[in-house]
Design an enzyme around this catalytic site. Structure first.
Site, PDB file in Angstrom:
ATOM      1  N   LYS A  19       0.847  -1.215   0.000  1.00  0.00           N
ATOM      2  CA  LYS A  19       0.000   0.000   0.000  1.00  0.00           C
ATOM      3  C   LYS A  19       0.869   1.246   0.000  1.00  0.00           C
ATOM      4  CE  LYS A  19       0.977   1.246   4.393  1.00  0.00           C
ATOM      5  NZ  LYS A  19       1.689   2.445   4.785  1.00  0.00           N
ATOM      6  N   ASP A 146      -1.749  -1.873  10.476  1.00  0.00           N
ATOM      7  CA  ASP A 146      -1.881  -1.932   9.013  1.00  0.00           C
ATOM      8  C   ASP A 146      -2.282  -3.310   8.488  1.00  0.00           C
ATOM      9  OD1 ASP A 146      -1.158   0.703   8.714  1.00  0.00           O
ATOM     10  OD2 ASP A 146       0.929   0.288   8.196  1.00  0.00           O
TER      11      ASP A 146
HETATM   12  O1  C5P Z   1       0.494  -1.162  14.943  1.00  0.00           O
HETATM   13  P1  C5P Z   1       1.917  -1.503  14.688  1.00  0.00           P
HETATM   14  O2  C5P Z   1       2.418  -2.619  15.573  1.00  0.00           O
HETATM   15  O3  C5P Z   1       2.240  -1.731  13.251  1.00  0.00           O
HETATM   16  O4  C5P Z   1       2.747  -0.200  15.095  1.00  0.00           O
HETATM   17  C1  C5P Z   1       4.146  -0.226  15.229  1.00  0.00           C
HETATM   18  C2  C5P Z   1       4.591   0.994  15.999  1.00  0.00           C
HETATM   19  O5  C5P Z   1       4.375   2.182  15.229  1.00  0.00           O
HETATM   20  C3  C5P Z   1       3.863   1.230  17.307  1.00  0.00           C
HETATM   21  O6  C5P Z   1       4.441   0.530  18.373  1.00  0.00           O
HETATM   22  C4  C5P Z   1       4.000   2.735  17.476  1.00  0.00           C
HETATM   23  O7  C5P Z   1       5.288   3.049  17.963  1.00  0.00           O
HETATM   24  C5  C5P Z   1       3.929   3.242  16.055  1.00  0.00           C
HETATM   25  N1  C5P Z   1       2.566   3.633  15.661  1.00  0.00           N
HETATM   26  C6  C5P Z   1       2.014   4.786  16.207  1.00  0.00           C
HETATM   27  N2  C5P Z   1       0.750   5.165  15.846  1.00  0.00           N
HETATM   28  C7  C5P Z   1       0.039   4.440  14.953  1.00  0.00           C
HETATM   29  C8  C5P Z   1       0.575   3.278  14.373  1.00  0.00           C
HETATM   30  C9  C5P Z   1       1.849   2.899  14.754  1.00  0.00           C
HETATM   31  O8  C5P Z   1       2.662   5.474  17.006  1.00  0.00           O
HETATM   32  N3  C5P Z   1      -1.183   4.850  14.613  1.00  0.00           N
END
Ligand code: C5P
Length: 318
Positions: A19, A146
Site C-alpha cells: 500500500k 496496518d
Molecule cells: O500497529 P503496529 O504494531 O504496526 O505499530 C508499530 C509501531 O508504530 C507502534 O508501536 C507505534 O510506535 C507506532 N505507531 C504509532 N501510531 C500508529 C501506528 C503505529 O505510534 N497509529
C-alpha cells in the site's frame, strides 16, 4: 480434499498487496503510545506471495530482496498471525509458511502486515474455518495497525491507529501508474513516529489544513481518474514525510529527481523510506523507472498500478 481431476489440495497460495498512503494525517500521541490517524490507503499491484501448507509444526521461510532482514521465529508477524488464528479457532498451528517477498522490507508499504494478512486468509482457508471478514479484521487489528487493510485492498479510509477501515468505492476510471524507489536500508516505524513527536514539539501546528478537506480532495481526485488532479491532492499530504526526511535527508534528493524525469508527484510512502511517484501513464512510469535505476542509488525500482485487489487465495493442487 480432492479436485475434480483427481489431484489433492496440498496447500493455499495467497497474494497480498502493498500500500501507499495518499493522505496521512497524524495527531499527537495517545496515552496508549499510538497516534490517532486519518489516512487514505491505496493498494498497489506489488504483491507478496505467501504459501501455506500443512506441516508437523509452524515454520516460516522467506525468499526475495531483504529476506535476511525479516525476523524469524516469534518476532515474525506472519508466524504470530498463524498462532493467533489457530488459538482463536482451537486448532494446532501446524502450518509451513513460505513468503516470496516483492513488497519492500521495512519500506513504509506494509509488507510485513500484508504477509500477516495473507497468513490469516491462508489459515482460514487451509483449516476450513470459514471466518467472516469482520472476524478476520478483529484478529488483524490485534496483530498491527496496518494488517487489516490488505484484507480489503482497493481504497479505504483508515482511522483510529489506522485499524478502523471504511472501504471507499472508487470509479473504474481511476487506475494510476506508480513508481517506487526502494532505499537500500529500511526504516523502523516506531522511530519515525518518535521523530514526528520530536518535530511536532518544535513547531506550531498553525496553518495546517483540516484533515477532512484533504481526504475529500484525494478521494475526489481518485474518482476523477485524472492523475494531474491526484498529484495536486497528494502534495504535502503525508504528516510523516518530514520525520522521514529528518532521519534520511538523502530522500529529499530522490523526491527532487522524480519530477525532473516526468513524475507528476512524489511522496514518502507511509513511514518511508520508500518514495512513491505518481506518473501520467504506464509509459511515463517506465521512463522514470529507467532514470531512477540509472542512478544506482536504490535497492530496487518498482513499477506498478493501483488501486489493486486485496488478498486473494487459491488452492495449490498436487
Ligand atoms: O500497529 P503496529 O504494531 O504496526 O505499530 C508499530 C509501531 O508504530 C507502534 O508501536 C507505534 O510506535 C507506532 N505507531 C504509532 N501510531 C500508529 C501506528 C503505529 O505510534 N497509529
Amino acid at each position: 480434499m480432492s479436485q475434480a481431476g483427481g489431484g489433492r489440495r496440498a496447500g493455499i497460495t495467497v497474494r497480498a498487496p502493498g500500500k501507499v498512503n495518499l493522505a496521512l494525517s497524524v495527531s499527537p500521541r495517545r496515552p496508549d503510545g499510538y497516534h490517532e490517524l486519518t489516512t487514505v490507503f491505496l493498494a498497489v499491484g506489488l504483491h507478496d506471495v505467501v504459501r501455506l501448507a500443512p506441516a508437523p509444526r509452524l515454520t516460516v521461510t522467506v525468499r526475495g530482496p531483504g529476506a535476511a532482514d525479516i525476523p524469524a521465529g516469534d518476532g515474525n508477524l506472519a508466524a504470530r498471525a498463524v498462532r493467533l488464528i489457530a488459538r482463536a479457532a482451537g486448532v494446532e498451528p501446524s502450518v509451513a509458511v513460505h513468503i516470496d517477498k516483492r513488497i519492500p522490507v521495512a519500506g513504509g508499504m506494509a509488507g510485513g502486515s500484508a504477509d500477516a494478512a495473507a497468513a490469516l486468509v491462508g489459515c482460514d482457508a487451509l483449516c476450513g474455518l470459514g471466518l467472516s471478514r469482520e472476524e478476520l479484521l478483529l484478529l488483524a487489528a490485534e496483530l498491527g495497525s496496518d494488517v487489516g487493510f490488505p484484507l480489503y485492498g482497493g481504497v479505504a479510509l483508515g482511522t483510529g491507529r489506522g485499524e478502523l477501515l471504511t472501504p471507499l468505492e472508487i470509479s473504474d476510471a481511476g487506475v494510476f501508474h506508480w513508481v517506487f524507489a526502494v532505499s537500500p536500508h529500511g526504516l523502523a516505524t516506531p522511530a519515525i513516529f518518535q521523530e514526528y513527536d520530536r518535530l511536532r514539539r518544535t513547531r506550531l501546528a498553525d496553518g495546517e489544513r483540516p484533515t477532512q478537506e484533504r481526504v475529500a480532495e484525494v478521494t475526489d481526485a481518485l474518482n476523477s481518474g485524472d492523475a494531474a488532479l491526484l498529484a495536486a491532492a497528494v502534495k504535502d499530504v503525508n504528516d510523516l514525510q518530514e520525520a522521514a526526511l529528518s532521519l534520511r535527508p538523502e530522500l529529499a534528493d530522490t523526491l527532487r529527481l522524480g519530477p525532473e524525469h516526468g513524475a507528476l508527484a512524489g511522496l514518502v510512502s507511509g513511514s518511508g523510506p520508500t518514495c512513491a511517484f505518481l506518473t501520467e501513464s504506464a509509459r511515463a512510469a517506465a521512463t522514470l523507472a529507467t532514470a531512477l535505476s540509472a542512478t544506482g542509488c536504490y535497492r530496487d525500482v518498482l513499477v506498478t498500478a493501483g488501486p489493486a485487489n486485496g488478498c486473494t487465495a487459491a488452492p495449490d493442487w498436487t
